[in-house]
Enzyme design. Structure first.
Site, PDB file in Angstrom:
ATOM      1  N   ILE A 104       3.724 -10.902  -4.784  1.00 51.19           N
ATOM      2  CA  ILE A 104       3.730 -11.736  -5.984  1.00 51.19           C
ATOM      3  C   ILE A 104       4.491 -11.053  -7.110  1.00 51.19           C
ATOM      4  O   ILE A 104       5.138 -11.711  -7.936  1.00 51.19           O
ATOM      5  CB  ILE A 104       2.293 -12.104  -6.423  1.00 51.19           C
ATOM      6  CG1 ILE A 104       2.341 -13.163  -7.523  1.00 51.19           C
ATOM      7  CG2 ILE A 104       1.510 -10.865  -6.863  1.00 51.19           C
ATOM      8  CD1 ILE A 104       1.000 -13.761  -7.858  1.00 51.19           C
ATOM      9  N   ALA A 105       4.458  -9.727  -7.143  1.00 54.21           N
ATOM     10  CA  ALA A 105       5.250  -9.002  -8.129  1.00 54.21           C
ATOM     11  C   ALA A 105       6.730  -9.151  -7.833  1.00 54.21           C
ATOM     12  O   ALA A 105       7.531  -9.451  -8.735  1.00 54.21           O
ATOM     13  CB  ALA A 105       4.859  -7.526  -8.134  1.00 54.21           C
ATOM     14  N   SER A 133       4.007   3.037  -6.674  1.00 50.32           N
ATOM     15  CA  SER A 133       3.443   2.731  -5.365  1.00 50.32           C
ATOM     16  C   SER A 133       2.856   4.014  -4.810  1.00 50.32           C
ATOM     17  O   SER A 133       3.273   5.117  -5.188  1.00 50.32           O
ATOM     18  CB  SER A 133       4.516   2.186  -4.414  1.00 50.32           C
ATOM     19  OG  SER A 133       4.019   2.092  -3.086  1.00 50.32           O
ATOM     20  N   ARG A 134       1.876   3.873  -3.918  1.00 48.40           N
ATOM     21  CA  ARG A 134       1.359   5.069  -3.245  1.00 48.40           C
ATOM     22  C   ARG A 134       2.402   5.648  -2.294  1.00 48.40           C
ATOM     23  O   ARG A 134       2.278   6.787  -1.853  1.00 48.40           O
ATOM     24  CB  ARG A 134       0.064   4.725  -2.499  1.00 48.40           C
ATOM     25  CG  ARG A 134      -1.090   4.372  -3.441  1.00 48.40           C
ATOM     26  CD  ARG A 134      -2.394   4.211  -2.675  1.00 48.40           C
ATOM     27  NE  ARG A 134      -3.526   4.011  -3.577  1.00 48.40           N
ATOM     28  CZ  ARG A 134      -4.072   2.853  -3.852  1.00 48.40           C
ATOM     29  NH1 ARG A 134      -3.582   1.745  -3.295  1.00 48.40           N
ATOM     30  NH2 ARG A 134      -5.086   2.766  -4.680  1.00 48.40           N
ATOM     31  N   HIS A 181      -8.961  -4.465  -8.639  1.00 49.68           N
ATOM     32  CA  HIS A 181      -8.551  -4.930  -9.962  1.00 49.68           C
ATOM     33  C   HIS A 181      -9.358  -4.309 -11.094  1.00 49.68           C
ATOM     34  O   HIS A 181      -8.787  -3.811 -12.080  1.00 49.68           O
ATOM     35  CB  HIS A 181      -8.648  -6.453 -10.045  1.00 49.68           C
ATOM     36  CG  HIS A 181      -7.564  -7.154  -9.293  1.00 49.68           C
ATOM     37  ND1 HIS A 181      -7.512  -8.524  -9.152  1.00 49.68           N
ATOM     38  CD2 HIS A 181      -6.480  -6.687  -8.633  1.00 49.68           C
ATOM     39  CE1 HIS A 181      -6.450  -8.863  -8.449  1.00 49.68           C
ATOM     40  NE2 HIS A 181      -5.814  -7.765  -8.114  1.00 49.68           N
ATOM     41  N   LYS A 232      -5.059 -12.539 -10.796  1.00 46.23           N
ATOM     42  CA  LYS A 232      -6.302 -13.224 -10.502  1.00 46.23           C
ATOM     43  C   LYS A 232      -6.634 -13.077  -9.024  1.00 46.23           C
ATOM     44  O   LYS A 232      -5.726 -12.880  -8.215  1.00 46.23           O
ATOM     45  CB  LYS A 232      -6.270 -14.696 -10.912  1.00 46.23           C
ATOM     46  CG  LYS A 232      -5.045 -15.491 -10.562  1.00 46.23           C
ATOM     47  CD  LYS A 232      -4.624 -15.749  -9.162  1.00 46.23           C
ATOM     48  CE  LYS A 232      -5.611 -16.141  -8.130  1.00 46.23           C
ATOM     49  NZ  LYS A 232      -4.988 -16.073  -6.742  1.00 46.23           N
ATOM     50  N   ARG A 254      -5.714 -11.589   2.287  1.00 51.50           N
ATOM     51  CA  ARG A 254      -6.498 -12.801   2.079  1.00 51.50           C
ATOM     52  C   ARG A 254      -7.464 -13.061   3.230  1.00 51.50           C
ATOM     53  O   ARG A 254      -8.358 -13.898   3.110  1.00 51.50           O
ATOM     54  CB  ARG A 254      -5.565 -13.996   1.877  1.00 51.50           C
ATOM     55  CG  ARG A 254      -4.769 -13.925   0.582  1.00 51.50           C
ATOM     56  CD  ARG A 254      -3.639 -14.923   0.529  1.00 51.50           C
ATOM     57  NE  ARG A 254      -2.892 -14.831  -0.701  1.00 51.50           N
ATOM     58  CZ  ARG A 254      -1.948 -13.911  -0.944  1.00 51.50           C
ATOM     59  NH1 ARG A 254      -1.653 -13.018  -0.014  1.00 51.50           N
ATOM     60  NH2 ARG A 254      -1.310 -13.889  -2.100  1.00 51.50           N
TER      61      ARG A 254
END
Length: 328
Positions: free
Chosen positions: A12-13, A34-35, A77, A95, A163
């Site tokens: 999404i980024a 980022s890791r 989050h 969200k 998800r």
């Protein structure tokens, strides 16, 4: 210019929020973390960000960033919103902000003790089509509102996708069920009193894959379904005594369908169409956030509003376990 940092290289980024930052009039992409430092560097090079970090902590410690966008898994989050606020950064967090409404108070505390802006990234909040729906309802264009109907669904059985992982906050209600709720609350400026629901879970993943929900708002009802294992669909209809409003692409306007709403009269013989061509809701979101975080006028989706929205989702989960209504 507001200097943005992005925690993670999430899709999404890459697809929505970073391009919106690059298009914005009042922000610049300053850093990506980022890791996996190689991934951070690759994405920073792709989008022209001058800084890349191999840890989220390093980005938060940097003085090259004013605020961060957090598109991590839902389960992370709250933790990283608090860490960012404690580092003195403003925070736009994807969200849903939290797994439960009760988790949000600690984010409110972090916001207040650090005097920063923290907002849940509901891009629909900034799309002018929802302000138009609110105006039409408030001015009596459809008479007394009696019922709101919503749907949001897509099909995803990828076991590697977050998800479909309950430990990361996966499932239909947290991912997409929040949208019919938040847009109804935005459009009607009303809070629901109780809900009842049927919630179905996947036998392999354990995530909720389908929910059929009724929410009692006192003077009208909202009924909606959401699913992560049904054909792609999204729609919202606000039905009154004198007409109804149909939002053709309520959540992913521009990607799913054209930016338009239709106002139908009582006998459905006339309709007015309102169009919003060229609207980029993610750009509007990052511009408004940057404006408010920089001390300018504007309004972001507040953490208090996040609590109200998450309480509804919490109640849906509870109602799904029982036979009857669950109070909010």
């Amino acid at each position: 210019m507001f200097r943005w940092g992005v925690l993670s290289t999430a899709k999404i980024a890459r697809d929505h929020v970073i391009p919106a930052i690059l298009e914005s009039e009042n922000g610049v992409l300053a850093a990506i973390a980022s890791r996996d430092e190689a991934r951070a560097r690759a994405l920073a090079q792709r989008f022209g960000a001058p800084h890349a970090f191999g840890s989220y902590e390093a980005l938060l410690a940097s003085d090259t960033v004013d605020g961060v966008y957090i598109p991590l898994p839902t389960s992370d989050h709250v933790e990283w919103a608090i860490k960012a606020a404690d580092a003195g950064k403003h925070v736009l967090v994807e969200k849903p902000l939290a797994l439960r409404a009760s988790d949000i108070q600690q984010v409110i505390d972090a916001r207040d003790r650090n005097d920063v802006v923290i907002s849940e990234a509901f891009m629909v909040f900034y799309h002018p089509q929802w302000m138009k729906v609110r105006e039409l309802i408030a001015t009596g264009a459809i008479g007394r509102l009696r019922h709101v109907q919503g749907a949001f669904s897509y099909f995803n059985r990828d076991p590697g996708n977050m998800r479909n992982k309950p430990e990361l906050g996966g499932g239909a209600l947290l991912d997409i069920g929040v949208y019919p709720v938040v847009t109804t609350r935005i459009a009607t400026v009303t809070e629901p009193l109780r809900v009842r629901a049927t919630v179905e879970r996947d036998g392999d993943f354990g995530t909720d894959i389908y929910a059929n929900v009724t929410a009692d708002f006192g003077t009208f009802d909202l009924s909606f379904y959401c699913s992560t294992q049904m054909a792609l669909r999204q729609e919202m209809v606000f039905h009154g005594e004198d007409g109804f409003i149909q939002v053709q692409a309520p959540f992913n306007a521009g990607d799913f369908d054209h930016h338009r709403i239709e106002l139908h009269d009582q006998r459905r013989v006339e309709a007015r169409v309102f169009r919003f061509p060229g609207t980029r809701q993610y750009r509007l979101e990052v511009e408004e956030f940057a404006r408010v975080a920089s001390g300018g006028d504007g309004r972001v989706f507040t953490l208090e509003e996040s609590v109200c929205n998450q309480k509804v989702i919490d109640a849906v989960f509870e109602a799904g376990k029982a036979d009857g209504w669950s109070k909010i």
